[in-house]
Write an enzyme that holds these catalytic residues in place. Structure first.
Site, PDB file in Angstrom:
ATOM      1  CE  LYS A  13     -34.037 -33.280  19.315  1.00 48.71           C
ATOM      2  NZ  LYS A  13     -35.292 -32.660  18.911  1.00 48.71           N
ATOM      3  NE  ARG A  87     -33.739 -32.862  12.861  1.00 45.78           N
ATOM      4  CZ  ARG A  87     -33.308 -32.230  13.953  1.00 45.78           C
ATOM      5  NH1 ARG A  87     -32.153 -32.542  14.472  1.00 45.78           N
ATOM      6  NH2 ARG A  87     -34.046 -31.302  14.505  1.00 45.78           N
ATOM      7  NE  ARG A 121     -36.858 -23.771  20.796  1.00 41.41           N
ATOM      8  CZ  ARG A 121     -36.654 -25.020  20.359  1.00 41.41           C
ATOM      9  NH1 ARG A 121     -36.420 -25.992  21.223  1.00 41.41           N
ATOM     10  NH2 ARG A 121     -36.711 -25.276  19.074  1.00 41.41           N
ATOM     11  NE  ARG A 154     -33.514 -23.158  16.909  1.00 36.80           N
ATOM     12  CZ  ARG A 154     -33.628 -24.456  17.124  1.00 36.80           C
ATOM     13  NH1 ARG A 154     -33.231 -24.954  18.274  1.00 36.80           N
ATOM     14  NH2 ARG A 154     -34.121 -25.249  16.214  1.00 36.80           N
ATOM     15  NE  ARG A 165     -37.545 -26.482  13.561  1.00 33.96           N
ATOM     16  CZ  ARG A 165     -37.695 -25.838  14.720  1.00 33.96           C
ATOM     17  NH1 ARG A 165     -38.377 -24.714  14.768  1.00 33.96           N
ATOM     18  NH2 ARG A 165     -37.170 -26.324  15.804  1.00 33.96           N
TER      19      ARG A 165
HETATM   20  P1  ADP Z   1     -34.995 -28.918  16.791  1.00 30.98           P
HETATM   21  O1  ADP Z   1     -34.749 -30.259  17.388  1.00 30.98           O
HETATM   22  O2  ADP Z   1     -35.570 -27.971  17.776  1.00 30.98           O
HETATM   23  O3  ADP Z   1     -35.756 -28.977  15.510  1.00 30.98           O
HETATM   24  P2  ADP Z   1     -32.156 -28.651  16.170  1.00 30.98           P
HETATM   25  O4  ADP Z   1     -31.396 -27.565  16.807  1.00 30.98           O
HETATM   26  O5  ADP Z   1     -31.874 -30.043  16.584  1.00 30.98           O
HETATM   27  O6  ADP Z   1     -33.673 -28.248  16.344  1.00 30.98           O
HETATM   28  O7  ADP Z   1     -31.951 -28.580  14.574  1.00 30.98           O
HETATM   29  C1  ADP Z   1     -32.206 -27.411  13.843  1.00 30.98           C
HETATM   30  C2  ADP Z   1     -32.002 -27.638  12.343  1.00 30.98           C
HETATM   31  O8  ADP Z   1     -30.662 -28.114  12.079  1.00 30.98           O
HETATM   32  C3  ADP Z   1     -32.894 -28.698  11.694  1.00 30.98           C
HETATM   33  O9  ADP Z   1     -34.170 -28.190  11.388  1.00 30.98           O
HETATM   34  C4  ADP Z   1     -32.065 -29.035  10.439  1.00 30.98           C
HETATM   35  O10 ADP Z   1     -32.165 -28.047   9.446  1.00 30.98           O
HETATM   36  C5  ADP Z   1     -30.646 -29.008  10.962  1.00 30.98           C
HETATM   37  N1  ADP Z   1     -30.215 -30.350  11.447  1.00 30.98           N
HETATM   38  C6  ADP Z   1     -29.812 -30.651  12.714  1.00 30.98           C
HETATM   39  N2  ADP Z   1     -29.525 -31.967  12.815  1.00 30.98           N
HETATM   40  C7  ADP Z   1     -29.762 -32.513  11.601  1.00 30.98           C
HETATM   41  C8  ADP Z   1     -29.679 -33.835  11.060  1.00 30.98           C
HETATM   42  N3  ADP Z   1     -29.281 -34.880  11.816  1.00 30.98           N
HETATM   43  N4  ADP Z   1     -29.996 -34.031   9.755  1.00 30.98           N
HETATM   44  C9  ADP Z   1     -30.379 -33.003   8.986  1.00 30.98           C
HETATM   45  N5  ADP Z   1     -30.501 -31.741   9.423  1.00 30.98           N
HETATM   46  C10 ADP Z   1     -30.192 -31.482  10.712  1.00 30.98           C
END
Ligand code: ADP
Ligand code: ZN
Length: 211
Positions: A13, A87, A121, A154, A165
């Site tokens: 994404k 999400r 990553r 990360r 996750r």
């Molecule tokens: P990835 O898509 O690789 O899991 P992101 O960088 O999009 O990672 O998100 C990392 C973390 O940020 C998530 O695991 C969560 O803890 C938090 N987060 C990001 N966006 C949201 C969301 N829309 N709702 C809840 N938590 C979020």
């Protein structure tokens, strides 16, 4: 126009959101990047989400909708790509109440491939550019090609958090795909293909949405 990129952690994404920003002048709202920046700058918000994020759990819907509200206010009239939001069903319902969505592009990748991609990553500590130890190594080990800053793993990409996750994704986020399938906004993109092929497919879908 608002476009949503959806997909599991590791689906690409972020990479595709960057592509839309660079090549198509989209305004990118990446909730993960926003929250990580808050943590880096040690703001009150950053402190309140740090532990949860590092464990790979979801930050509360109320925090996320507040972040989104601000970002959307700052980007009125622009073409927007959402990366990492919504999400949960609650977030999707909030968004439906507040904004018109052009389409939801689901970058679909199977679980084994996701794990392979996440392990390895590397992310730039400054500009958030993403690398991969074997697939897309930086020119100089440990340093960002764009800004020469230090590359890091990360915290939530560490092995024991990755499975957690992916489970959160299956439980909380996959139902959101169903939400958009029902209202006809859903488009699947085969995320097992190369980055360039995925970008090409996204571009194609966008031109259909604009018509
Ligand atoms: P990835 O898509 O690789 O899991 P992101 O960088 O999009 O990672 O998100 C990392 C973390 O940020 C998530 O695991 C969560 O803890 C938090 N987060 C990001 N966006 C949201 C969301 N829309 N709702 C809840 N938590 C979020
Ligand atoms: Zn960088």
């Amino acid at each position: 126009m608002i476009v949503i990129l959806m997909g599991a952690p590791g689906a690409g994404k972020g990479t595709q959101a960057d592509y839309l920003m660079r090549e198509n002048a989209f305004y990118k709202i990446s909730t993960g990047d926003i929250l990580r920046r808050q943590i880096e700058s040690k703001t009150e918000l950053g402190r309140s989400v740090e532990a949860i994020m590092n464990q790979g759990r979801l930050v509360s819907d109320s925090i996320l909708t507040a972040v989104l509200k601000l970002e959307l206010e700052n980007s009125r009239g622009k073409n927007i790509v959402l990366d990492g939001f919504p999400r949960t069903i609650a977030q999707a319902e909030w968004l439906a109440k507040n904004e018109q969505i052009a389409g939801v592009l689901h970058i679909d990748v199977d679980r084994e491939e996701l794990i392979r991609r996440i392990e390895g990553r590397l992310v730039c500590s400054q500009c958030q550019a993403v690398y991969h130890a074997s697939e897309k190594p930086p020119k100089l080990a440990g340093k960002c090609d764009r800004c020469s800053s230090e590359l890091k793993v990360r915290r939530d990409d560490e092995r024991d958090r990755v499975e957690a996750r992916l489970d959160v994704y299956t439980r909380e986020t996959e139902p959101v795909l169903g939400f958009y399938k029902k209202n006809g906004k859903y488009f699947r993109v085969d995320g097992a293909r190369s980055q360039a092929e995925v970008s090409g497919r996204i571009k194609e879908l966008l031109s259909q949405l604009e018509r």
